[in-house]
Design a protein around this motif. Structure first.
Motif, PDB file in Angstrom:
ATOM      1  N   GLY A 237     -37.805 -71.011  -4.955  1.00 29.79           N
ATOM      2  CA  GLY A 237     -37.120 -70.378  -3.834  1.00 29.79           C
ATOM      3  C   GLY A 237     -35.633 -70.377  -4.071  1.00 29.79           C
ATOM      4  N   CYS A 238     -35.027 -71.542  -3.930  1.00 30.18           N
ATOM      5  CA  CYS A 238     -33.566 -71.625  -3.950  1.00 30.18           C
ATOM      6  C   CYS A 238     -33.002 -72.120  -5.268  1.00 30.18           C
ATOM      7  N   ARG A 239     -33.794 -72.874  -6.021  1.00 28.30           N
ATOM      8  CA  ARG A 239     -33.329 -73.496  -7.268  1.00 28.30           C
ATOM      9  C   ARG A 239     -32.216 -74.506  -7.050  1.00 28.30           C
TER      10      ARG A 239
ATOM     11  N   GLU B  60     -33.216 -77.287  -1.991  1.00 26.37           N
ATOM     12  CA  GLU B  60     -33.173 -77.175  -0.532  1.00 26.37           C
ATOM     13  C   GLU B  60     -34.515 -76.809   0.083  1.00 26.37           C
ATOM     14  N   CYS B  61     -35.237 -75.858  -0.514  1.00 27.41           N
ATOM     15  CA  CYS B  61     -36.337 -75.225   0.216  1.00 27.41           C
ATOM     16  C   CYS B  61     -37.689 -75.892   0.024  1.00 27.41           C
ATOM     17  N   GLY B  62     -37.886 -76.617  -1.063  1.00 27.00           N
ATOM     18  CA  GLY B  62     -39.144 -77.336  -1.260  1.00 27.00           C
ATOM     19  C   GLY B  62     -40.305 -76.501  -1.783  1.00 27.00           C
TER      20      GLY B  62
ATOM     21  N   CYS C 254     -40.833 -75.554  -4.634  1.00 28.92           N
ATOM     22  CA  CYS C 254     -41.142 -75.954  -6.004  1.00 28.92           C
ATOM     23  C   CYS C 254     -41.718 -77.368  -6.097  1.00 28.92           C
TER      24      CYS C 254
ATOM     25  N   CYS D 212     -37.346 -77.885  -9.345  1.00 30.53           N
ATOM     26  CA  CYS D 212     -36.272 -76.982  -9.758  1.00 30.53           C
ATOM     27  C   CYS D 212     -35.025 -77.717 -10.178  1.00 30.53           C
TER      28      CYS D 212
HETATM   29  S1  FES Z   1     -36.792 -73.943  -5.427  1.00 27.73           S
HETATM   30 FE1  FES Z   1     -36.002 -74.551  -3.505  1.00 27.73          FE
HETATM   31  S2  FES Z   1     -36.123 -76.708  -3.657  1.00 27.73           S
HETATM   32 FE2  FES Z   1     -36.728 -76.072  -5.622  1.00 27.73          FE
END
Ligand code: FES
Ligand code: FES
Lengths: 160, 307
Positions: A41-43, A46-48, A50, A62
């Motif tokens: 998602g965010c790399r 933050e978003c979880g 991954c 990530c």
């Molecule tokens: S891609 Fe969002 S936390 Fe890893």
């Protein structure tokens, strides 16, 4: 660039890979091993989306340098169904409860729920919400996801 | 306004040539010396990896210290508690010892990021990030913690009150030095603590205001013998409100004292206007609320009743 050899357990199987020192775990999983169930998602942690389990604990793949998994045991969403392809209770419950819309957060949600149920087969709602708190969902409003984890814990109990 | 590609998109990869995993502290410090500023320490990496991807920092090598022995423990040493430099937030948040004897730190550690971040990120890293409202910096500052820093030249102990230098800047140079221990006195008899956090959501949210309070009371006289009040982000670094602390020394435990402390603290804090974290006016009002509420909770924990 020089590569390093490292071995670890992936979904129960021993693995050996040769990687460049700047490889992040998510890229090894998705690009080199073709395990695209884990989402990006965010790399930036933050978003979880991954989330994978490292020695049973949820972590964001990530921002995890791959070298850190050497000698350890890793579980991705692909590792939840058994050899016969029978789904894990949590996966089944997500389908039964309609807990996925676009499905992008689903692997992250399920992996965090898995870590919780492994440790605590009878969580209350607050514990479930706490365990899912590191994954963002832009679609569902979370209610059905929480319900799916409740259902999964009940399914597990029935089987025992 | 047009943004360049670089501003819009972070690089996918981290650009380092070497990822080193020393097995001893000496080895790690040697490597850092050899690289003369072109290598940096990484532990959990939850700050370093995004910084590398943003190209905020450029490095030749990362020195991963998570393999160093005996640095991931929480221990009691005499009357002090010691957190090893590799202790994670999850470890601290779930430790019964910390819950019982430094509840304010336990709550702070449990508020950082998300479960996945807390499993990986170290408390030492939270301090080193030098953010003014870091969730463990504020309670550790209220607890008068100190840190031990190792470098090629030896070890030195630095009190947290001298550790934070500026926004994102601390007394530790992560290209030269390693934080090996965090040490503090747990809450004892006639002492109490509190941790308060204001944020938009319950999880995955930046703090708009963090406040940690520690009090020592004299029950015979019904007075406050000592108080420490730490706040963030109300200044470029985690902030100890010494004026209010001085005013509270020897003050009677009653609502007037608390109201005066709240007014005083708010006058000394200067939060910035921020679209993300709220306006200065709002947060100054919230400083009042938090200082009062924090003192009430800390006093209750110390066994005092307020009427
Ligand atoms: S891609 Fe969002 S936390 Fe890893
Ligand atoms: S189902 Fe779309 S992000 Fe959660």
């Amino acid at each position: 660039m020089s590569t390093t050899k490292l071995s670890f357990k992936l979904n129960g199987h021993s693995m050996e890979v040769a990687i460049a020192p700047n490889t992040l775990l998510i890229d090894l999983l998705r690009d080199d091993l073709g395990l695209t169930g884990t989402k990006v998602g965010c790399r930036e942690g933050e978003c979880g989306a991954c989330t994978v389990l490292l020695d049973g604990e949820p972590v964001n793949s990530c921002i995890l340098p791959t070298i850190k998994v050497a000698g350890r045991s890793l579980t991705t969403i692909e590792g939840l169904a058994n050899e016969e392809g029978e789904l894990d209770e949590i996966q089944q419950a997500f389908m039964d409860e309609g807990a996925a819309q676009c499905g992008f957060c689903t692997p992250g949600m399920i992996m965090n729920a898995k870590a919780l149920l492994n440790k605590n087969p009878n969580p209350d709602e607050a514990e479930i919400r706490q365990s899912l708190s590191g994954v963002l969902c832009r679609c569902t409003g979370y209610q059905k996801i929480v319900q799916a984890v409740v259902t999964a814990s009940q399914m597990k109990k029935l089987q025992e | 306004m047009s943004l360049t590609f670089k501003e819009l998109h972070w690089a996918k990869d981290i650009r380092v040539q070497q990822y080193l995993q020393p097995k001893t502290l000496e080895e790690a410090l040697h490597i850092l010396q050899d690289y003369r500023g072109r290598a940096r320490v990484i532990a959990g990496g939850t700050d370093v990896i995004p910084q590398l991807r943003k190209r905020d920092i450029e490095l030749e090598a990362l020195v991963d210290i998570t393999g160093l022995p005996d640095m991931a423990n929480i221990e009691k040493d005499g009357d002090k508690i010691i957190l090893g430099g590799l202790t994670t937030h999850a470890q601290v948040a779930s430790s019964q010892l910390i819950k019982d004897q430094a509840g304010l730190l336990s709550e702070g550690a449990g508020s950082v990021g998300s479960p996945q971040i807390r499993n990986i990120a170290t408390v030492a890293g939270n301090l080193i990030s030098g953010q003014p409202a870091a969730d463990t910096s504020i309670p550790l500052l209220a607890l008068d913690a100190s840190v031990t820093i190792a470098s090629g030249e030896g070890e030195r102990a630095v009190p947290l009150s001298e550790f934070f230098l500026d926004l994102g800047k601390t007394a530790l140079d992560p290209c030269k030095e390693i934080l090996t221990r965090i040490k503090f006195q747990p809450l004892g008899k006639d002492q109490g603590g509190a941790y308060l956090r204001l944020s938009k959501r319950k999880a995955l949210s930046l703090p708009m205001l963090v406040c940690a309070v520690k009090v020592t009371v004299n029950k015979d006289k019904n007075t406050i013998s000592e108080a420490s009040i730490a706040l963030g982000p109300v200044a470029p670094t985690p902030f100890r409100d010494r004026h209010t602390e001085d005013a509270l020394k020897g003050a009677p435990i009653n609502l007037t004292t608390l109201a005066d402390a709240a007014e005083g603290a708010s006058a000394y804090c200067s939060p910035r206007d921020s679209l993300l974290r709220g306006s200065c006016d709002y947060r100054q009002e919230m400083v009042k609320v938090f200082v009062k509420r924090g003192l009430v909770r800390a006093l209750e924990q110390a066994g005092c009743t307020l009427d």
